[in-house]
Design a protein around this motif. Structure first.
Motif, PDB file in Angstrom:
ATOM      1  N   PRO A  82      62.485  21.853  61.304  1.00 44.34           N
ATOM      2  CA  PRO A  82      62.748  20.587  61.990  1.00 44.34           C
ATOM      3  C   PRO A  82      61.541  20.074  62.773  1.00 44.34           C
ATOM      4  N   PHE A  83      60.583  20.930  63.068  1.00 45.29           N
ATOM      5  CA  PHE A  83      59.451  20.525  63.906  1.00 45.29           C
ATOM      6  C   PHE A  83      58.485  19.611  63.150  1.00 45.29           C
ATOM      7  N   HIS A  84      58.453  19.771  61.829  1.00 45.29           N
ATOM      8  CA  HIS A  84      57.577  18.954  60.978  1.00 45.29           C
ATOM      9  C   HIS A  84      58.383  18.711  59.701  1.00 45.29           C
ATOM     10  N   SER A  93      65.961  28.943  73.861  1.00 48.90           N
ATOM     11  CA  SER A  93      64.693  28.214  74.069  1.00 48.90           C
ATOM     12  C   SER A  93      64.981  26.755  74.413  1.00 48.90           C
ATOM     13  N   VAL A  94      65.896  26.139  73.666  1.00 46.16           N
ATOM     14  CA  VAL A  94      66.189  24.716  73.898  1.00 46.16           C
ATOM     15  C   VAL A  94      66.967  24.542  75.207  1.00 46.16           C
ATOM     16  N   ALA A  95      67.947  25.403  75.432  1.00 45.51           N
ATOM     17  CA  ALA A  95      68.749  25.266  76.665  1.00 45.51           C
ATOM     18  C   ALA A  95      67.848  25.352  77.901  1.00 45.51           C
ATOM     19  N   THR A 130      77.459  17.287  78.810  1.00 44.58           N
ATOM     20  CA  THR A 130      76.787  17.449  77.525  1.00 44.58           C
ATOM     21  C   THR A 130      77.610  16.824  76.397  1.00 44.58           C
ATOM     22  N   ILE A 131      76.920  16.064  75.560  1.00 43.39           N
ATOM     23  CA  ILE A 131      77.528  15.581  74.310  1.00 43.39           C
ATOM     24  C   ILE A 131      77.271  16.687  73.294  1.00 43.39           C
ATOM     25  N   GLY A 132      78.303  17.413  72.916  1.00 39.24           N
ATOM     26  CA  GLY A 132      78.153  18.595  72.060  1.00 39.24           C
ATOM     27  C   GLY A 132      78.117  19.839  72.930  1.00 39.24           C
ATOM     28  N   ALA A 133      79.122  20.664  72.766  1.00 40.29           N
ATOM     29  CA  ALA A 133      79.194  21.892  73.576  1.00 40.29           C
ATOM     30  C   ALA A 133      79.231  23.104  72.652  1.00 40.29           C
ATOM     31  N   GLY A 134      78.265  23.124  71.742  1.00 38.08           N
ATOM     32  CA  GLY A 134      78.132  24.282  70.846  1.00 38.08           C
ATOM     33  C   GLY A 134      77.222  25.310  71.489  1.00 38.08           C
ATOM     34  N   ARG A 135      76.412  25.944  70.663  1.00 34.08           N
ATOM     35  CA  ARG A 135      75.576  27.048  71.191  1.00 34.08           C
ATOM     36  C   ARG A 135      74.648  26.552  72.293  1.00 34.08           C
ATOM     37  N   ILE A 136      73.957  25.422  72.054  1.00 36.04           N
ATOM     38  CA  ILE A 136      73.000  24.950  73.058  1.00 36.04           C
ATOM     39  C   ILE A 136      73.732  24.299  74.230  1.00 36.04           C
ATOM     40  N   GLY A 137      74.631  23.368  73.931  1.00 36.77           N
ATOM     41  CA  GLY A 137      75.326  22.644  75.001  1.00 36.77           C
ATOM     42  C   GLY A 137      76.004  23.599  75.976  1.00 36.77           C
ATOM     43  N   TYR A 143      81.722  16.584  76.109  1.00 34.88           N
ATOM     44  CA  TYR A 143      82.369  15.720  75.122  1.00 34.88           C
ATOM     45  C   TYR A 143      82.083  16.337  73.764  1.00 34.88           C
ATOM     46  N   ASP A 144      83.121  16.745  73.065  1.00 35.96           N
ATOM     47  CA  ASP A 144      82.950  17.401  71.758  1.00 35.96           C
ATOM     48  C   ASP A 144      84.305  17.348  71.063  1.00 35.96           C
ATOM     49  N   TYR A 145      84.310  17.032  69.764  1.00 36.27           N
ATOM     50  CA  TYR A 145      85.618  17.006  69.091  1.00 36.27           C
ATOM     51  C   TYR A 145      86.211  18.411  68.946  1.00 36.27           C
ATOM     52  N   ALA A 146      85.348  19.435  69.092  1.00 30.14           N
ATOM     53  CA  ALA A 146      85.851  20.810  69.067  1.00 30.14           C
ATOM     54  C   ALA A 146      85.951  21.313  70.501  1.00 30.14           C
ATOM     55  N   PRO A 147      87.180  21.538  70.986  1.00 31.66           N
ATOM     56  CA  PRO A 147      87.278  22.018  72.369  1.00 31.66           C
ATOM     57  C   PRO A 147      86.696  23.421  72.508  1.00 31.66           C
ATOM     58  N   THR A 178      67.377  16.671  73.513  1.00 29.88           N
ATOM     59  CA  THR A 178      66.546  17.588  72.718  1.00 29.88           C
ATOM     60  C   THR A 178      67.239  17.876  71.395  1.00 29.88           C
ATOM     61  N   ALA A 179      68.273  17.056  71.074  1.00 35.53           N
ATOM     62  CA  ALA A 179      69.029  17.319  69.835  1.00 35.53           C
ATOM     63  C   ALA A 179      68.290  16.672  68.657  1.00 35.53           C
ATOM     64  N   ARG A 180      68.385  15.350  68.537  1.00 30.45           N
ATOM     65  CA  ARG A 180      67.613  14.641  67.524  1.00 30.45           C
ATOM     66  C   ARG A 180      67.343  13.236  68.032  1.00 30.45           C
ATOM     67  N   PRO A 190      56.060  16.537  72.639  1.00 25.21           N
ATOM     68  CA  PRO A 190      56.263  16.709  71.196  1.00 25.21           C
ATOM     69  C   PRO A 190      57.368  17.748  70.937  1.00 25.21           C
ATOM     70  N   HIS A 191      57.831  17.779  69.709  1.00 29.96           N
ATOM     71  CA  HIS A 191      58.976  18.644  69.382  1.00 29.96           C
ATOM     72  C   HIS A 191      58.564  20.123  69.465  1.00 29.96           C
ATOM     73  N   TYR A 192      58.789  20.738  70.601  1.00 29.12           N
ATOM     74  CA  TYR A 192      58.404  22.159  70.705  1.00 29.12           C
ATOM     75  C   TYR A 192      59.417  23.025  71.444  1.00 29.12           C
ATOM     76  N   LYS A 223      81.676  23.114  60.640  1.00 28.10           N
ATOM     77  CA  LYS A 223      82.415  21.964  61.188  1.00 28.10           C
ATOM     78  C   LYS A 223      81.538  21.178  62.170  1.00 28.10           C
ATOM     79  N   ALA A 224      80.281  21.614  62.328  1.00 27.29           N
ATOM     80  CA  ALA A 224      79.437  21.003  63.372  1.00 27.29           C
ATOM     81  C   ALA A 224      78.771  19.710  62.925  1.00 27.29           C
ATOM     82  N   TYR A 225      78.693  19.454  61.604  1.00 27.81           N
ATOM     83  CA  TYR A 225      77.995  18.256  61.118  1.00 27.81           C
ATOM     84  C   TYR A 225      78.980  17.126  60.835  1.00 27.81           C
TER      85      TYR A 225
HETATM   86  P1  NAD Z   1      76.097  24.107  67.202  1.00 31.07           P
HETATM   87  O1  NAD Z   1      76.528  23.903  65.801  1.00 31.07           O
HETATM   88  O2  NAD Z   1      76.296  25.454  67.820  1.00 31.07           O
HETATM   89  O3  NAD Z   1      76.813  23.041  68.157  1.00 31.07           O
HETATM   90  C1  NAD Z   1      76.876  21.688  67.866  1.00 31.07           C
HETATM   91  C2  NAD Z   1      78.108  21.118  68.577  1.00 31.07           C
HETATM   92  O4  NAD Z   1      78.064  19.692  68.472  1.00 31.07           O
HETATM   93  C3  NAD Z   1      79.428  21.571  67.946  1.00 31.07           C
HETATM   94  O5  NAD Z   1      80.284  22.084  68.953  1.00 31.07           O
HETATM   95  C4  NAD Z   1      79.991  20.295  67.328  1.00 31.07           C
HETATM   96  O6  NAD Z   1      81.414  20.246  67.330  1.00 31.07           O
HETATM   97  C5  NAD Z   1      79.390  19.245  68.255  1.00 31.07           C
HETATM   98  N1  NAD Z   1      79.397  17.905  67.677  1.00 31.07           N
HETATM   99  C6  NAD Z   1      79.151  17.514  66.401  1.00 31.07           C
HETATM  100  N2  NAD Z   1      79.312  16.198  66.274  1.00 31.07           N
HETATM  101  C7  NAD Z   1      79.660  15.727  67.499  1.00 31.07           C
HETATM  102  C8  NAD Z   1      79.961  14.446  67.993  1.00 31.07           C
HETATM  103  N3  NAD Z   1      80.010  13.367  67.188  1.00 31.07           N
HETATM  104  N4  NAD Z   1      80.265  14.327  69.302  1.00 31.07           N
HETATM  105  C9  NAD Z   1      80.289  15.401  70.122  1.00 31.07           C
HETATM  106  N5  NAD Z   1      80.030  16.655  69.700  1.00 31.07           N
HETATM  107  C10 NAD Z   1      79.712  16.810  68.389  1.00 31.07           C
HETATM  108  O7  NAD Z   1      74.570  23.692  67.235  1.00 31.07           O
HETATM  109  P2  NAD Z   1      73.458  24.094  68.311  1.00 31.07           P
HETATM  110  O8  NAD Z   1      72.830  25.384  67.933  1.00 31.07           O
HETATM  111  O9  NAD Z   1      74.039  23.943  69.670  1.00 31.07           O
HETATM  112  O10 NAD Z   1      72.374  22.952  68.032  1.00 31.07           O
HETATM  113  C11 NAD Z   1      72.724  21.589  68.205  1.00 31.07           C
HETATM  114  C12 NAD Z   1      71.612  20.689  67.691  1.00 31.07           C
HETATM  115  O11 NAD Z   1      70.464  20.817  68.537  1.00 31.07           O
HETATM  116  C13 NAD Z   1      71.065  21.047  66.307  1.00 31.07           C
HETATM  117  O12 NAD Z   1      71.874  20.531  65.275  1.00 31.07           O
HETATM  118  C14 NAD Z   1      69.697  20.414  66.333  1.00 31.07           C
HETATM  119  O13 NAD Z   1      69.781  19.065  65.925  1.00 31.07           O
HETATM  120  C15 NAD Z   1      69.307  20.471  67.801  1.00 31.07           C
HETATM  121  N6  NAD Z   1      68.253  21.482  68.043  1.00 31.07           N
HETATM  122  C16 NAD Z   1      67.055  21.057  68.542  1.00 31.07           C
HETATM  123  C17 NAD Z   1      66.026  21.977  68.750  1.00 31.07           C
HETATM  124  C18 NAD Z   1      64.699  21.560  69.333  1.00 31.07           C
HETATM  125  O14 NAD Z   1      63.717  22.286  69.199  1.00 31.07           O
HETATM  126  N7  NAD Z   1      64.618  20.433  69.997  1.00 31.07           N
HETATM  127  C19 NAD Z   1      66.213  23.321  68.418  1.00 31.07           C
HETATM  128  C20 NAD Z   1      67.462  23.731  67.955  1.00 31.07           C
HETATM  129  C21 NAD Z   1      68.478  22.786  67.753  1.00 31.07           C
END
Ligand code: NAD
Length: 358
Positions: A68-70, A120-122, A167-174, A192-196, A254-256, A308-310, A353-355
């Motif tokens: 994703p960095f390049h 690293s991202v968190a 946080t919008i998205g509460a997966g691994r990073i959120g 805020y996440d469709y997956a509680p 730092t997501a996209r 930059p993306h690092y 289910k994350a995409y």
């Molecule tokens: P993850 O799959 O563990 O978590 C993603 C969360 O986002 C999931 O809980 C999912 O349900 C939620 N989600 C998806 N669509 C959503 C929406 N429309 N609204 C709210 N929540 C939504 O992923 P992760 O490991 O936490 O990584 C998340 C993203 O961070 C990656 O997909 C990537 O784009 C980005 N990332 C960036 C870097 C960086 O170097 N900047 C590094 C790693 C990941």
């Protein structure tokens, strides 16, 4: 078997620092291993246009490694030309640079090294929140210039304590971002996440879910974006959503890059409605020299924490995603099952289910 890897140039730094594994020079540490097994590895940073190494070698590659960095942008058109392609491996996390729907249609698997750089991202997110809220960047720039005007900085410097962070998205990073904020005594931690979150995980950090996005942003002093980029999140933070942000809110992404409308963010910042924007991801990478996010400022001439993306490519992260890439390749070569958490697209279907909700 031909393996094509599109990585970023490490130049002199990669020669001096062999732990920069994710570079063209150091080839994720897999070059000798693949050669010893009789496989061909092509590594390049050239990724744009029909004459790029990416497009030239894609036509007969069986494995594509990208980062994703390049990002080597694998469009549907290119997938259709890649007649031998069986598997795409993302060295890192986030595979939006691949047309995942086209990969499903063409039965090309897409795997990432899940979890490899989430800490690293968190950490970077927590740093970015602090540097915006505390008005750090202009304070440091002032010192380098030789100036000293405390009030010019203090007029827009706050404590994180007592603020609402969401946080919008509460997966691994959120989730890890919220966990790391617990000792700061924020007023509330929201998501805020469709997956509680599992009840125990939410309770452990006292995080509250808000199901409506506009309501969610209207309650936050700081919004951090931690969801993947997909059809449901492209341009999610636009003029309309920004209107619902609190005046003076800070936004960290730092997501996209493409999850936020670049011009809408710059406008909101300039007007002072957003007080700051920070992150390391851009709608196009490398970002053009005149990209508005490089130099945009708030109404006080500050509030920009872009880099930059690092964030996810620290040396610690590179060690993890290089070894994870090798494991995925080993499984593929030996017909062994892949770790379920790494599979984004399996044979003809999404396995995560994350995409997006389908
Ligand atoms: P993850 O799959 O563990 O978590 C993603 C969360 O986002 C999931 O809980 C999912 O349900 C939620 N989600 C998806 N669509 C959503 C929406 N429309 N609204 C709210 N929540 C939504 O992923 P992760 O490991 O936490 O990584 C998340 C993203 O961070 C990656 O997909 C990537 O784009 C980005 N990332 C960036 C870097 C960086 O170097 N900047 C590094 C790693 C990941």
């Amino acid at each position: 078997m031909k393996v094509l890897a599109i990585l970023y140039n490490g130049n002199e730094a990669a020669v001096q620092e062999p732990r920069l594994l994710g570079t063209v020079e150091n080839k994720l540490g897999i070059a000798e291993w693949l050669a010893s097994q009789g496989h061909e590895l092509v590594v390049s940073s050239s990724k744009e246009g029909p004459d790029s190494d990416f497009q030239k070698h894609l036509v007969d590659a069986e494995v594509l490694i990208t980062t994703p960095f390049h990002p080597g942008y694998l469009t549907r058109d290119l997938i259709e030309k890649a007649k031998n392609l069986k598997i795409c491996i993302t060295a890192g996390v986030g595979s939006d640079h691949i047309d995942l729907n086209a990969a499903v249609d063409h039965k090309i698997q897409v795997l990432e090294v899940s979890g490899s750089n989430v800490v690293s991202v968190a950490e970077h997110v927590v740093m970015s929140i602090l540097l915006l809220v505390r008005n750090f960047v202009p304070a440091h720039e002032m010192i380098e210039r030789g100036d000293w005007a405390v009030s010019d900085i203090a007029r827009n410097a706050f404590d994180l304590e007592g603020k609402v962070v969401g946080t919008i998205g509460a997966g691994r990073i959120g989730y890890r971002v919220l966990q790391r904020l617990v000792p700061f005594d924020c007023k509330e931690l929201l998501y805020y996440d469709y997956a509680p979150l599992p009840a125990g995980a939410a309770e452990a950090i006292k995080a509250r879910r808000v199901e409506d996005l506009k309501e969610f942003v209207s309650q936050c002093d700081v919004v951090t974006v931690n969801c993947p980029l997909h059809e449901g999140t492209r341009g999610l933070v636009d003029d309309e959503l920004l209107k619902h942000f609190k005046k003076g809110a800070w936004l960290v992404n730092t997501a996209r890059g493409a999850i936020c409308d670049k011009d809408a963010v710059a406008r909101s910042l300039k007007s002072g409605h957003l007080n700051g924007y920070a992150g390391d991801v851009w709608n196009v990478q490398p970002a053009p020299k005149d990209h508005v996010w490089r130099t945009m400022k708030n109404d006080l001439g500050a509030g920009n924490g872009m880099v930059p993306h690092y964030s996810g490519t620290t040396l610690d992260a590179q060690a993890r995603y290089a070894s994870g890439t090798k494991s995925i390749l080993e499984n593929y070569l030996n017909n062994k099952p892949q770790e379920a958490q790494n599979i984004i697209v399996g044979l003809g279907k999404y396995e995560t289910k994350a995409y997006g909700q389908r």
